[in-house]
Design an enzyme around this catalytic site. Structure first.
Site, PDB file in Angstrom:
ATOM      1  CB  ALA A  36     -69.469  -5.467  11.105  1.00 12.58           C
ATOM      2  CB  CYS A  63     -39.413  20.160  18.250  1.00 15.22           C
ATOM      3  SG  CYS A  63     -39.193  18.837  17.045  1.00 15.22           S
ATOM      4  CB  CYS A  93     -37.391  22.118  15.116  1.00 15.28           C
ATOM      5  SG  CYS A  93     -39.198  22.038  14.951  1.00 15.28           S
ATOM      6  CG  ASN A 103     -32.407   6.404  17.164  1.00 18.12           C
ATOM      7  OD1 ASN A 103     -32.309   6.962  18.261  1.00 18.12           O
ATOM      8  ND2 ASN A 103     -33.529   5.863  16.750  1.00 18.12           N
ATOM      9  CG  HIS A 127     -42.970  21.085  15.133  1.00 17.33           C
ATOM     10  ND1 HIS A 127     -42.136  20.108  15.641  1.00 17.33           N
ATOM     11  CD2 HIS A 127     -44.008  21.183  16.024  1.00 17.33           C
ATOM     12  CE1 HIS A 127     -42.637  19.646  16.787  1.00 17.33           C
ATOM     13  NE2 HIS A 127     -43.764  20.282  17.035  1.00 17.33           N
ATOM     14  CG  ASN A 136     -43.423   3.762  15.011  1.00 14.28           C
ATOM     15  OD1 ASN A 136     -43.945   2.826  14.415  1.00 14.28           O
ATOM     16  ND2 ASN A 136     -42.355   3.601  15.777  1.00 14.28           N
ATOM     17  CB  CYS A 189     -45.041   8.588  17.253  1.00  8.97           C
ATOM     18  SG  CYS A 189     -44.106   9.874  16.467  1.00  8.97           S
ATOM     19  CB  SER A 190     -42.610  10.578  22.337  1.00  9.73           C
ATOM     20  OG  SER A 190     -41.328  10.350  21.806  1.00  9.73           O
ATOM     21  CG  HIS A 201     -40.357  17.612  13.392  1.00  7.83           C
ATOM     22  ND1 HIS A 201     -40.036  18.945  13.533  1.00  7.83           N
ATOM     23  CD2 HIS A 201     -39.924  17.255  12.157  1.00  7.83           C
ATOM     24  CE1 HIS A 201     -39.429  19.368  12.439  1.00  7.83           C
ATOM     25  NE2 HIS A 201     -39.347  18.353  11.591  1.00  7.83           N
ATOM     26  CG  HIS A 227     -39.680  11.410  13.228  1.00  5.23           C
ATOM     27  ND1 HIS A 227     -40.741  11.867  13.977  1.00  5.23           N
ATOM     28  CD2 HIS A 227     -39.198  10.336  13.894  1.00  5.23           C
ATOM     29  CE1 HIS A 227     -40.897  11.109  15.056  1.00  5.23           C
ATOM     30  NE2 HIS A 227     -39.971  10.153  15.029  1.00  5.23           N
ATOM     31  CD  GLN A 252     -37.306   5.266  14.832  1.00  2.41           C
ATOM     32  OE1 GLN A 252     -36.307   4.639  15.160  1.00  2.41           O
ATOM     33  NE2 GLN A 252     -38.353   5.401  15.609  1.00  2.41           N
ATOM     34  CG  HIS A 264     -44.799  -5.452  -0.055  1.00  2.66           C
ATOM     35  ND1 HIS A 264     -43.891  -6.434  -0.406  1.00  2.66           N
ATOM     36  CD2 HIS A 264     -45.100  -5.681   1.239  1.00  2.66           C
ATOM     37  CE1 HIS A 264     -43.663  -7.223   0.643  1.00  2.66           C
ATOM     38  NE2 HIS A 264     -44.376  -6.781   1.659  1.00  2.66           N
ATOM     39  CE1 TYR A 289     -58.925 -17.541  20.149  1.00  3.51           C
ATOM     40  CE2 TYR A 289     -58.677 -16.264  18.141  1.00  3.51           C
ATOM     41  CZ  TYR A 289     -58.888 -17.477  18.774  1.00  3.51           C
ATOM     42  OH  TYR A 289     -59.039 -18.622  18.027  1.00  3.51           O
TER      43      TYR A 289
HETATM   44  O1  LIG Z   1     -64.003  -9.464  23.882  1.00  6.47           O
HETATM   45  P1  LIG Z   1     -63.789  -8.042  24.332  1.00  6.47           P
HETATM   46  O2  LIG Z   1     -63.326  -7.962  25.768  1.00  6.47           O
HETATM   47  O3  LIG Z   1     -64.954  -7.156  24.010  1.00  6.47           O
HETATM   48  O4  LIG Z   1     -62.591  -7.479  23.416  1.00  6.47           O
HETATM   49  C1  LIG Z   1     -61.222  -7.533  23.695  1.00  6.47           C
HETATM   50  O5  LIG Z   1     -60.697  -8.866  23.607  1.00  6.47           O
HETATM   51  C2  LIG Z   1     -60.773  -9.477  22.313  1.00  6.47           C
HETATM   52  C3  LIG Z   1     -60.086 -10.823  22.385  1.00  6.47           C
HETATM   53  O6  LIG Z   1     -58.745 -10.716  22.801  1.00  6.47           O
HETATM   54  C4  LIG Z   1     -60.154  -8.589  21.229  1.00  6.47           C
HETATM   55  O7  LIG Z   1     -60.398  -9.152  19.961  1.00  6.47           O
HETATM   56  C5  LIG Z   1     -60.726  -7.164  21.282  1.00  6.47           C
HETATM   57  O8  LIG Z   1     -60.053  -6.355  20.351  1.00  6.47           O
HETATM   58  C6  LIG Z   1     -60.539  -6.620  22.704  1.00  6.47           C
HETATM   59  O9  LIG Z   1     -61.052  -5.318  22.806  1.00  6.47           O
HETATM   60  O1  LIG Z   2     -37.632   4.734  18.435  1.00  4.51           O
HETATM   61  P1  LIG Z   2     -38.709   5.404  19.235  1.00  4.51           P
HETATM   62  O2  LIG Z   2     -39.578   6.294  18.395  1.00  4.51           O
HETATM   63  O3  LIG Z   2     -38.178   6.060  20.472  1.00  4.51           O
HETATM   64  O4  LIG Z   2     -39.641   4.206  19.782  1.00  4.51           O
HETATM   65  C1  LIG Z   2     -40.756   3.676  19.134  1.00  4.51           C
HETATM   66  O5  LIG Z   2     -40.413   2.907  17.986  1.00  4.51           O
HETATM   67  C2  LIG Z   2     -39.596   1.751  18.220  1.00  4.51           C
HETATM   68  C3  LIG Z   2     -39.435   1.015  16.914  1.00  4.51           C
HETATM   69  O6  LIG Z   2     -40.666   0.645  16.349  1.00  4.51           O
HETATM   70  C4  LIG Z   2     -40.215   0.837  19.294  1.00  4.51           C
HETATM   71  O7  LIG Z   2     -39.293  -0.191  19.624  1.00  4.51           O
HETATM   72  C5  LIG Z   2     -40.553   1.633  20.556  1.00  4.51           C
HETATM   73  O8  LIG Z   2     -41.213   0.784  21.478  1.00  4.51           O
HETATM   74  C6  LIG Z   2     -41.452   2.808  20.168  1.00  4.51           C
HETATM   75  O9  LIG Z   2     -41.811   3.559  21.302  1.00  4.51           O
END
Ligand SMILES: O=P(O)(O)O[C@H]1O[C@H](CO)[C@@H](O)[C@H](O)[C@H]1O
Ligand SMILES: O=P(O)(O)O[C@H]1O[C@H](CO)[C@@H](O)[C@H](O)[C@H]1O
Lengths: 348, 348
Positions: B29, B52, B55, B77, B115, B155, B162-163, B166, B168, B170, B298, B318
């Site tokens: 950091a 939408c 809506c 859904n 919306h 999401n 999230c596409s 609006h 929402h 799930q 929680h 990693y």
């Molecule tokens: O080491 P880099 O290429 O800067 O960083 C990338 O790889 C790392 C290891 O998977 C991750 O922790 C970082 O979030 C990613 O941006």
């Molecule tokens: O259900 P959605 O909003 O179409 O889809 C989103 O949430 C889901 C549940 O976390 C995931 O599996 C999908 O990959 C994500 O795009």
């Protein structure tokens, strides 16, 4: 009630390597294909980029200058997440607040001086030099008394957090055995204790009989979509022989790994005719001086693309809080990948 | 050798809720801040969008029409990942190929007919109606004999897959207890058996004494950055009372959850002055008719942003293959969030 099958019905599959489950919703693949399978305009990169900190002869962030390397080049990561000189120590305030010092060494490996290449576009002999570096680094880092695990990996593509397209990978080696290999070690050890054979040896044998998830093979390795795949086109390279780690590879095996690494990534590039992003990495035995007959060398590929070069699978809400979910089955993914040409789309 | 401390040195921390580790690299950091803290031009959305599918009054993908709802609206859904009518069954070919049928019900909850709103911009009384829906759904879905776990989540933001903007959330409810709650249940049960108190009750008590990771509190809930946080600004809302599930919430507690949900997400929006993306979700006791005195209610928040509205943390190489890694410590993140205004930036 008994016509349940994995092709049509939502189900969960068990990952025998990690002990975790994946939720599969094959019926969702039947809904209209909303994303387009588009051909993305790829930037053509120069063979040498004067602003790239990985190109030969250029200066890096820390001020150091890369040599005029001709095949591969390894150096210590200028922004290492782990350091060699970290003082040892434990901070424990009751059982709910536990922390431990972590020592390690992080390295970067340039795969080629050519800024414009990627693994699927390199020659097998050139990739074999990358495998040589992996072997040397596994041996050298692993020999240090404070290194018990050597994690070799590659992030490819900006969608996988890779900010520099110059072909390269990384090694993060540490005192602790990380979460994922630790889970795999537990499952493999239990299996080995029960059967005196490796889990992945038996798994591979079954997959070779079933054939439906096999992608490509050579004399020493097989690439397949694992039964428990999470990512849409996830795959694994498994050694036929129960090799525990890179240090045990023969020259022939090194060349064979290079060969299958190329053939698998050519398949990936051909799927959407785009340089296919992924994170890939090797799991092998720890360097903690224990024998580890349970460990069986393998390499994971986690590619995020789902429907096209521009539509990826999001591992979010349900995946983060509950269980990973996928739509198309591992079998369907394997079939699609297997049907692709073995010649890279740019070479046609 | 003994001057090891968590502020300066790379270390790993134990997640007492899941039994997994996170790698922390605080020294990273200190490197120059490469990404910019930019203010993103936010689109202003209309209160009603005729295109939408969430809506009020509009038609959805399946052809159904939304009612003219005035606060919240719940429906099944249209592309459920889990289905009620899935035939039961198990496919087991040896111990390495195991699959089970999974039944379930997936629902979508519109938080508001507006919306253009998000949780941090809604009134506490309006959010309380969302909590009411969660309680009803937990009770109703949980009462079904084939539902043993009710996963409520949200999401938010396109970066979290999230596409539709609006507001929402799930619910995916299932026969099996998913991976993450299963891990938490194991840790909580072991702790409860040893101490006859909940793990999170004791954890919260310590955090309230230490103060350094607390974000915001009210009479019934506390929001904090957990000691073992993985995402840069990850947080958790924990109930002061050892409530096992939403079904046990009093009206006062429902209002208090709405209050802290708003206050926490206002903090998030104020961090980079942008509508802060995240995946959030509730962990609570399964609906499998066991007593579960170990479970403590929680809510987790997993936001991806790292340095600015445009620079996120990538959980790739990693992280996928080894162990999640973070740069800034949980304590630094908590300090930054705590220092922000309690008034939403758009209201100033
Ligand atoms: O080491 P880099 O290429 O800067 O960083 C990338 O790889 C790392 C290891 O998977 C991750 O922790 C970082 O979030 C990613 O941006
Ligand atoms: O259900 P959605 O909003 O179409 O889809 C989103 O949430 C889901 C549940 O976390 C995931 O599996 C999908 O990959 C994500 O795009």
């Amino acid at each position: 009630m008994s016509n349940f099958n994995l092709t049509d019905h939502p189900h969960r599959r068990y990952n025998a390597l990690t002990g975790e489950w994946v939720l599969v919703s094959p019926h969702r693949a039947k809904r209209p294909w909303q994303g387009q399978v588009e051909k993305i305009q790829e930037e053509t990169r120069p063979q040498y980029d004067p602003t790239c900190y990985l190109c030969a002869g250029n200066e890096r962030a820390g001020g150091e200058k890369n040599p005029d390397y001709e095949s591969t080049y390894v150096f210590r990561n200028d922004f290492s997440a782990l350091l060699e000189g970290t003082p040892e120590g434990i901070v424990e305030e009751g059982e709910l607040f536990r922390a431990e010092s972590e020592r390690g060494v992080c390295k970067v490996i340039c795969f080629s001086p050519r800024h414009d290449l990627t693994i699927p576009e390199m020659e097998v002999e050139e990739i074999a030099k990358v495998v040589d570096v992996w072997q040397n680094e596994y041996n050298e880092l692993g020999a240090k008394d404070f290194i018990n695990y050597v994690q070799i990996f590659e992030n490819k593509g900006s969608v996988m957090g890779c900010s520099n397209p110059h072909p390269h990978g990384q090694i993060w080696s540490s005192t602790s055995i990380p979460n994922e290999p630790a889970k795999e070690q537990m499952a493999q050890l239990q299996y080995y204790n029960n059967h005196r054979r490796t889990l992945l040896g038996d798994y591979l044998k079954s997959e070779l009989e079933k054939k439906e998830r096999i992608l490509v093979e050579n004399e020493h390795f097989v690439a397949l979509v694992p039964y428990w795949a999470v990512w849409p086109f996830e795959s694994m390279i498994i050694s036929r022989r129960a090799i525990q780690h890179l240090g045990q590879f023969t020259s022939e095996e090194k060349l064979a790994l290079a060969d299958i690494y190329k053939r698998l990534t050519v398949m990936y590039d051909n799927l959407f005719e785009v340089s296919f992003p992924y994170s890939a990495g090797i799991h092998q035995s720890p360097t903690d001086e224990e024998p580890h007959p349970e460990w069986h060398f393998h390499m994971h590929f986690y590619p995020p693309l789902l429907r096209s070069a521009t539509v990826k699978k999001f591992m979010v809400g349900y995946e983060m809080l509950a269980t990973p979910q996928r739509d198309i089955t591992a079998e369907t993914s394997a079939e699609r990948l297997r049907s692709l040409s073995a010649v890279h789309y740019k070479m046609r």
